[in-house]
Design a protein around this motif. Structure first.
Motif, PDB file in Angstrom:
ATOM      1  N   GLU A  46      -6.754  -0.465 -10.948  1.00 45.85           N
ATOM      2  CA  GLU A  46      -5.652  -1.550 -11.057  1.00 45.85           C
ATOM      3  C   GLU A  46      -5.576  -2.744 -10.406  1.00 45.85           C
ATOM      4  O   GLU A  46      -5.647  -3.808 -10.637  1.00 45.85           O
ATOM      5  CB  GLU A  46      -4.234  -0.758 -10.644  1.00 45.85           C
ATOM      6  N   THR A  47      -6.192  -2.513  -9.053  1.00 46.71           N
ATOM      7  CA  THR A  47      -6.241  -3.780  -8.131  1.00 46.71           C
ATOM      8  C   THR A  47      -7.588  -4.593  -8.649  1.00 46.71           C
ATOM      9  O   THR A  47      -7.259  -6.003  -8.614  1.00 46.71           O
ATOM     10  CB  THR A  47      -6.684  -3.062  -6.687  1.00 46.71           C
ATOM     11  N   LEU A  48      -8.611  -4.300  -9.357  1.00 45.05           N
ATOM     12  CA  LEU A  48      -9.639  -4.767  -9.775  1.00 45.05           C
ATOM     13  C   LEU A  48      -9.611  -5.282 -11.355  1.00 45.05           C
ATOM     14  O   LEU A  48     -10.422  -5.993 -11.615  1.00 45.05           O
ATOM     15  CB  LEU A  48     -11.190  -4.232  -9.611  1.00 45.05           C
ATOM     16  N   LYS A  49      -8.442  -5.439 -11.829  1.00 49.58           N
ATOM     17  CA  LYS A  49      -8.365  -5.625 -13.312  1.00 49.58           C
ATOM     18  C   LYS A  49      -8.544  -7.305 -13.281  1.00 49.58           C
ATOM     19  O   LYS A  49      -9.382  -7.737 -14.361  1.00 49.58           O
ATOM     20  CB  LYS A  49      -6.896  -5.455 -13.824  1.00 49.58           C
ATOM     21  N   PRO A  50      -7.955  -7.944 -12.316  1.00 49.73           N
ATOM     22  CA  PRO A  50      -8.334  -9.492 -12.446  1.00 49.73           C
ATOM     23  C   PRO A  50      -9.740  -9.856 -12.092  1.00 49.73           C
ATOM     24  O   PRO A  50      -9.858 -11.154 -12.193  1.00 49.73           O
ATOM     25  CB  PRO A  50      -7.262  -9.870 -11.586  1.00 49.73           C
ATOM     26  N   HIS A  51     -10.469  -8.927 -11.742  1.00 53.85           N
ATOM     27  CA  HIS A  51     -12.193  -9.392 -11.295  1.00 53.85           C
ATOM     28  C   HIS A  51     -13.010  -8.753 -12.359  1.00 53.85           C
ATOM     29  O   HIS A  51     -13.274  -7.531 -11.989  1.00 53.85           O
ATOM     30  CB  HIS A  51     -12.111  -8.818  -9.892  1.00 53.85           C
ATOM     31  N   PRO A  52     -13.184  -9.491 -13.448  1.00 50.79           N
ATOM     32  CA  PRO A  52     -14.426  -8.766 -14.309  1.00 50.79           C
ATOM     33  C   PRO A  52     -15.596  -8.662 -13.471  1.00 50.79           C
ATOM     34  O   PRO A  52     -16.521  -7.963 -14.374  1.00 50.79           O
ATOM     35  CB  PRO A  52     -14.162  -9.699 -15.448  1.00 50.79           C
ATOM     36  N   ASN A  58       1.966   9.155  -5.901  1.00 51.94           N
ATOM     37  CA  ASN A  58       2.113  10.522  -5.298  1.00 51.94           C
ATOM     38  C   ASN A  58       0.897  10.817  -4.377  1.00 51.94           C
ATOM     39  O   ASN A  58       0.484  12.076  -4.718  1.00 51.94           O
ATOM     40  CB  ASN A  58       2.514  11.503  -6.184  1.00 51.94           C
ATOM     41  N   ILE A  59       0.273  10.081  -3.473  1.00 48.70           N
ATOM     42  CA  ILE A  59      -0.892  10.523  -2.949  1.00 48.70           C
ATOM     43  C   ILE A  59      -0.769   9.906  -1.603  1.00 48.70           C
ATOM     44  O   ILE A  59       0.089   8.966  -1.114  1.00 48.70           O
ATOM     45  CB  ILE A  59      -2.321   9.925  -3.471  1.00 48.70           C
ATOM     46  N   ARG A  60      -1.516  10.486  -0.560  1.00 49.28           N
ATOM     47  CA  ARG A  60      -1.654  10.156   0.944  1.00 49.28           C
ATOM     48  C   ARG A  60      -3.111   9.694   1.186  1.00 49.28           C
ATOM     49  O   ARG A  60      -4.021  10.324   0.811  1.00 49.28           O
ATOM     50  CB  ARG A  60      -1.103  11.183   1.795  1.00 49.28           C
ATOM     51  N   PRO A  61      -3.167   8.934   2.242  1.00 47.84           N
ATOM     52  CA  PRO A  61      -4.384   8.652   2.880  1.00 47.84           C
ATOM     53  C   PRO A  61      -5.167  10.039   3.517  1.00 47.84           C
ATOM     54  O   PRO A  61      -4.516  10.908   4.118  1.00 47.84           O
ATOM     55  CB  PRO A  61      -4.313   7.619   4.016  1.00 47.84           C
ATOM     56  N   ASP A  62      -6.567  10.432   2.921  1.00 48.70           N
ATOM     57  CA  ASP A  62      -7.158  11.545   3.506  1.00 48.70           C
ATOM     58  C   ASP A  62      -7.886  11.197   4.693  1.00 48.70           C
ATOM     59  O   ASP A  62      -8.753  10.666   4.511  1.00 48.70           O
ATOM     60  CB  ASP A  62      -7.888  11.992   2.468  1.00 48.70           C
ATOM     61  N   LEU A 106       0.844  -1.087   0.071  1.00 48.26           N
ATOM     62  CA  LEU A 106       0.040  -0.109  -0.112  1.00 48.26           C
ATOM     63  C   LEU A 106       0.751   1.277   0.165  1.00 48.26           C
ATOM     64  O   LEU A 106       0.786   2.008  -0.776  1.00 48.26           O
ATOM     65  CB  LEU A 106      -0.848   0.027   1.285  1.00 48.26           C
ATOM     66  N   GLN A 107       1.929   1.317   0.823  1.00 47.94           N
ATOM     67  CA  GLN A 107       2.760   2.325   0.897  1.00 47.94           C
ATOM     68  C   GLN A 107       3.477   2.541  -0.519  1.00 47.94           C
ATOM     69  O   GLN A 107       3.664   3.794  -0.819  1.00 47.94           O
ATOM     70  CB  GLN A 107       3.920   2.134   1.764  1.00 47.94           C
ATOM     71  N   HIS A 108       4.059   1.499  -0.933  1.00 49.97           N
ATOM     72  CA  HIS A 108       4.701   1.527  -2.361  1.00 49.97           C
ATOM     73  C   HIS A 108       3.659   2.479  -3.336  1.00 49.97           C
ATOM     74  O   HIS A 108       3.833   3.304  -4.293  1.00 49.97           O
ATOM     75  CB  HIS A 108       5.136   0.228  -2.710  1.00 49.97           C
ATOM     76  N   LEU A 109       2.312   1.728  -3.385  1.00 52.94           N
ATOM     77  CA  LEU A 109       1.151   2.115  -4.401  1.00 52.94           C
ATOM     78  C   LEU A 109       0.974   3.484  -4.142  1.00 52.94           C
ATOM     79  O   LEU A 109       0.805   4.417  -5.079  1.00 52.94           O
ATOM     80  CB  LEU A 109       0.106   1.299  -4.172  1.00 52.94           C
ATOM     81  N   PHE A 110       0.896   4.126  -2.835  1.00 51.71           N
ATOM     82  CA  PHE A 110       0.639   5.512  -2.715  1.00 51.71           C
ATOM     83  C   PHE A 110       1.838   6.272  -2.991  1.00 51.71           C
ATOM     84  O   PHE A 110       1.431   7.419  -3.626  1.00 51.71           O
ATOM     85  CB  PHE A 110       0.128   5.500  -1.316  1.00 51.71           C
ATOM     86  N   ALA A 111       2.959   5.860  -2.943  1.00 54.23           N
ATOM     87  CA  ALA A 111       4.024   6.751  -3.214  1.00 54.23           C
ATOM     88  C   ALA A 111       4.145   6.809  -4.672  1.00 54.23           C
ATOM     89  O   ALA A 111       4.520   7.995  -5.146  1.00 54.23           O
ATOM     90  CB  ALA A 111       5.282   5.874  -2.517  1.00 54.23           C
ATOM     91  N   GLU A 112       3.962   5.685  -5.310  1.00 59.56           N
ATOM     92  CA  GLU A 112       4.016   5.537  -6.822  1.00 59.56           C
ATOM     93  C   GLU A 112       2.944   6.619  -7.560  1.00 59.56           C
ATOM     94  O   GLU A 112       3.448   7.124  -8.476  1.00 59.56           O
ATOM     95  CB  GLU A 112       3.697   4.242  -7.439  1.00 59.56           C
TER      96      GLU A 112
END
Length: 305
Positions: A84-90, A15-19, A7-13
């Motif tokens: 991105e997360t849900l791509k494998p779940h049609p 450029n966002i932070r939890p609101d 999650l930290q890597h995804l958010f950094a990638e």
């Protein structure tokens, strides 16, 4: 399931932070995901509306177990991550927007129609949705909701002609306890929700099960709507909520005084109704059960008593 480091890597990638303003605390404990799934009692024919999908961690647990998931997310910054997360779940559909601005028919129309010859399951047309296992409408609601919209969301999904068959919600622990309050500690939220449904706490959830960790404990609650709340007519339901709002309008005042001030009912009349219910003329709203408010809505009738 995405771990804290992922999650930290995804958010950094991105450029966002939890609101914090949106109550973005992401569940990361598989044991709790399993408890939510078990509480929802999912089957392959179920259709699920998930509110506050975030990055899709819970959605990934729901999708393989049901026919379809409509994932509602308010934050536009999280949408690319969720997609991105849900791509494998049609069998998922992402809906961007505030759940309080979306109608139930809008959400149900996001479910795809059944394929020709498919057995079981449901049409996406709200007017023809049959009950799903164990309850009312043809869908279930699963949500991790912030404190400030709890009451609005529950009223939205319970006070409707097509309520879900079950609601499984992750809420702050104090909210869960308020929903299960009893006299002399009853409250407006508990009375309102329990008019429509039965409520239970499934499990407590530690702050350590989230990233970032909130400052309070949470609870999984299960809300099961009843087929027809107390067999009340529309007029009786409207009167129930009118009396309830008046009775809770000022916490420390007596019900008789409040109904006289807010609704113009004579104090002596309310006092008689309270006495018929075995309550003191000085009773306060927090001391009254849902069934007693229903009796007041019926005035001096004992139909519900």
């Amino acid at each position: 399931m995405l771990t804290i480091s992922q999650l930290q890597h995804l958010f950094a990638e991105h450029n966002i932070r939890p609101d914090k303003r949106l109550g973005q605390n992401f569940l990361i404990d598989q044991h709790i995901f399993d408890k939510i799934v078990a509480a929802a009692d999912l089957s392959p024919d179920d259709q699920v509306v998930e509110v506050g999908s975030g990055v899709g961690n819970l959605t990934m647990f729901l999708a393989p177990r049901v026919r379809h998931v409509v994932a509602v997310e308010k934050s536009r910054f999280l949408l690319p991550l969720l997609e991105e997360t849900l791509k494998p779940h049609p069998n998922t559909t992402i809906v961007f927007g505030d759940i309080l601005d979306l109608s139930i028919p809008e959400l149900l129309n996001k479910f795809p129609p059944l394929a020709k010859g498919d057995k079981g399951g449901f049409s996406r047309t709200p007017s023809t949705l049959p009950p799903s296992k164990g309850g009312q409408g043809g869908f279930k609601l699963v949500a991790n909701i912030p404190y400030n919209i709890t009451g609005h969301l529950l009223r939205q999904f319970l006070d409707t002609g097509t309520p879900p068959s079950k609601l499984v919600l992750l809420v702050q622990r104090d909210v869960a306890e308020r929903l299960l309050a009893e006299p002399p500690d009853m409250n407006l939220l508990a009375c309102s929700v329990r008019y429509f449904a039965d409520v239970r706490i499934e499990a407590r959830v530690s702050p350590n099960c989230f990233w970032p960790a909130p400052q309070v404990d949470s609870s999984i609650i299960v809300i099961t709507p009843r087929p027809k709340a107390y067999d009340a007519t529309l007029a009786q339901k409207d009167r129930f909520f009118q009396l309830l709002r008046a009775g809770y309008s000022q916490k420390r005042k007596q019900v008789a005084a409040l109904l006289a001030t807010e609704l113009g009912i004579k104090k002596a009349t309310v006092g008689k109704w309270l006495a018929d219910l075995g309550l003191s003329a000085q009773a306060r709203a927090q001391e009254m059960l849902v069934i007693q408010w229903l009796c007041l809505a019926e005035h001096d009738s004992i139909h519900y008593c």
